[in-house]
Enzyme design. Structure first.
Site, short mmCIF file in Angstrom:
data_model
loop_
_atom_site.label_atom_id
_atom_site.label_comp_id
_atom_site.label_asym_id
_atom_site.label_seq_id
_atom_site.Cartn_x
_atom_site.Cartn_y
_atom_site.Cartn_z
N SER A 29 42.61 46.84 39.45
CA SER A 29 43.70 46.78 40.44
C SER A 29 44.49 48.09 40.49
O SER A 29 44.81 48.59 41.57
CB SER A 29 44.65 45.62 40.10
OG SER A 29 43.99 44.39 40.17
N GLY A 101 36.26 43.08 47.44
CA GLY A 101 37.23 42.50 48.37
C GLY A 101 38.58 43.17 48.24
O GLY A 101 39.29 43.37 49.22
N ARG A 129 32.66 36.99 52.69
CA ARG A 129 34.02 36.65 52.28
C ARG A 129 35.01 36.76 53.44
O ARG A 129 34.88 37.62 54.30
CB ARG A 129 34.45 37.54 51.11
CG ARG A 129 33.59 37.31 49.88
CD ARG A 129 33.93 38.25 48.75
NE ARG A 129 35.27 38.01 48.23
CZ ARG A 129 35.83 38.73 47.27
NH1 ARG A 129 35.17 39.75 46.74
NH2 ARG A 129 37.04 38.46 46.83
N SER A 175 48.44 35.41 47.16
CA SER A 175 47.40 36.44 47.12
C SER A 175 48.02 37.81 47.03
O SER A 175 48.71 38.26 47.96
CB SER A 175 46.51 36.36 48.37
OG SER A 175 45.67 37.49 48.44
N ASP A 328 41.36 35.77 38.03
CA ASP A 328 40.02 36.27 37.73
C ASP A 328 39.50 35.80 36.37
O ASP A 328 38.32 35.97 36.07
CB ASP A 328 40.00 37.80 37.75
CG ASP A 328 40.08 38.35 39.17
OD1 ASP A 328 39.61 37.67 40.09
OD2 ASP A 328 40.64 39.45 39.35
N LYS A 355 36.34 33.84 46.20
CA LYS A 355 36.09 35.06 45.45
C LYS A 355 34.69 35.58 45.77
O LYS A 355 34.10 35.22 46.78
CB LYS A 355 36.29 34.78 43.95
CG LYS A 355 37.76 34.62 43.56
CD LYS A 355 38.49 35.93 43.72
CE LYS A 355 39.87 35.94 43.15
NZ LYS A 355 40.50 37.27 43.28
N ARG A 359 33.67 30.57 43.19
CA ARG A 359 33.68 30.64 41.72
C ARG A 359 33.88 29.26 41.09
O ARG A 359 33.40 29.00 40.00
CB ARG A 359 34.78 31.59 41.25
CG ARG A 359 34.24 32.94 40.90
CD ARG A 359 35.20 33.81 40.17
NE ARG A 359 34.72 35.19 40.31
CZ ARG A 359 35.50 36.25 40.37
NH1 ARG A 359 36.80 36.13 40.30
NH2 ARG A 359 34.97 37.45 40.48
#
Length: 445
Positions: A29, A101, A129, A175, A328, A355, A359
């Site tokens: 990130s 993504g 996605r 998000s 995650d 994801k 997932r």
């Protein structure tokens, strides 16, 4: 990966306790954002500890295509000479984000309020996605979608307005990607752009905005939320970025050490941002022995070394409001829960359905392949652990790096070996996963 490419299966076997000190890759990130802020700054931004996985390298290529001079100066060391807010050039070819993504959605925000046209694309997995969640708020600024795939999917071409307008956006989903896309778009809109979130998500964008000199204010909103106000069109100042170790990557040796009896593993320089440490909080609640050593602050982020020793775990109830702080890490938490005694309920996992793969379904299928008693109840994952896992079977990874690594970790403590059908995508986030785990004593073949 094309249909003609060969899959790369791997098997993990139970062996000796894990031991040693390791450094996991830089945080993905932070790495994406460091490159993007370098692009949006006039002058040189020096980055150390950058994650050099495929996802981040694709972001670096996109920054070059948008006008920045981006150079690798050493292992994990990069220099970005940016063009400043408002200075992006129109790319001559599509921006290809591979499997990422995060890189794609954030860069849509970066590009969105510039008066240029750009096409965004990715691999077969990324093309499946949803992108509308980032595009819909950008439309409020005046960003126009020129072309798109079915259902708002890649490839997508957008065109920015000549004069963007600031927005107040209340996010319907928790998000960090959507929030960040809006804030990055707001950089090139005059006035104040605001994002309101009812559940606080990872705040790396806000911290990095402040680190580069933007005027950003964060205030509480409701029980668990925040309001972020950003003054648009700042002149960002070059600032060095030290990328901390990724807690999402640290999760794998962390859980492995917790479930393999007798293990003693130290992971250095891990990010301790409270909006990223949900897994550590949960593992400690389960009884994991985790010590936080040498706490410190670098580039606005808290970090520490983590020492983990193997022991018994117990099932816990993981509240939904914790999900943004560990979204995650749920696949590898499910592995820890399989080895715990008692029931673990992970609540509010809707985000896992969108994801790299679905997932939630992929984790459930992997648990089934290893003989673990589990259920999906609405958006909750329930794992009924007995303290040991049968193992065996082959886990379908669905082109998802975290599924692959999570179930390899499971195999290190299961009664019989666990095989994953493909490890090719691990390189997107953790290129050295296999040698690092083998260096701790893991039997991976």
């Amino acid at each position: 990966m094309s249909a003609t490419e060969t899959k790369m299966p791997m098997t993990a076997r139970r062996g000796k306790p894990l031991a040693g000190t390791v450094t996991v890759p830089g945080d993905k990130s932070i790495s994406h954002r460091a490159l993007m802020f370098g692009l949006l700054t006039v002058g040189e931004t020096r980055i150390t500890g950058l994650l050099e996985g495929e996802d981040v390298i694709n972001t670096a290529k996109a920054c070059r295509a948008l006008g920045a001079r981006v150079e690798r100066t050493g292992p994990g060391a990069w220099s970005v000479h940016g063009v400043g807010v408002g200075g992006l050039v129109q790319p001559s070819t599509p921006l290809d984000f591979g499997n990422s993504g995060t890189g794609c959605r954030l860069m849509m925000g970066v590009v969105g309020c510039h008066p240029i046209r750009a096409t965004f694309d990715g691999d077969a997995s990324l093309r499946k996605r949803p992108m509308r969640r980032a595009l819909d708020p950008l439309a409020l600024f005046g960003v126009r979608v020129v072309e798109q795939g079915d259902g708002g999917r890649l490839p997508i071409t957008i065109e920015g307005p000549a004069n963007a307008v600031p927005v107040v956006y209340e996010s319907p989903v928790a998000s960090a990607q959507v929030k960040s896309a809006v804030l990055l778009a707001g950089l090139n809109a005059p006035g104040v752009t605001s994002v309101i979130e009812t559940e606080a998500t990872r705040d790396h964008t806000e911290r990095m905005l402040a680190h580069f000199g933007a005027k950003v204010t964060v205030t509480p909103h409701g029980a668990h939320g925040r309001r972020i106000d950003l003054v648009g069109q700042p002149e960002l100042k070059p600032a060095p970025v030290v990328v901390p170790a990724d807690p999402s990557s640290a999760a794998f040796p962390l859980v492995a050490a917790a479930i393999v009896p007798g293990s003693d593993v130290t992971i250095t320089g891990v990010m301790m941002n409270s909006l990223r440490t949900g897994l550590i909080t949960t593992l400690i609640e389960m009884g994991a022995r985790i010590e936080k050593l040498n706490p410190r602050v670098e580039s606005g982020e808290e970090i520490a070394d983590l020492r983990v020793t193997g022991g018994r775990l117990a099932g816990v109830d993981v509240p939904a409001h914790r999900a943004p702080a560990m979204i995650d890490e749920y696949p590898v938490l499910a592995v820890a829960a399989a080895f715990a005694e008692g029931t673990t309920r992970m609540r509010g996992l809707h985000e896992l359905r969108v994801k790299e793969s679905d997932r939630l379904a992929a984790v459930a299928d992997g648990l089934a392949a290893a003989g673990v008693d589990h259920a999906i109840e609405g958006d909750d994952l329930v794992v009924r652990g007995t303290g040991r896992v049968r193992g065996g079977g082959t886990v379908a990874t669905h082109m998802d790096h975290r599924i692959a690594m999570s179930f390899l970790v499971m195999g290190l403590a299961a009664d019989t070996p666990v095989t994953v059908d493909d490890t090719g995508f691990i390189a997107t986030s953790f290129p050295d996963f296999v040698p690092l785990m083998r260096g701790l004593g893991a039997d991976l073949s």
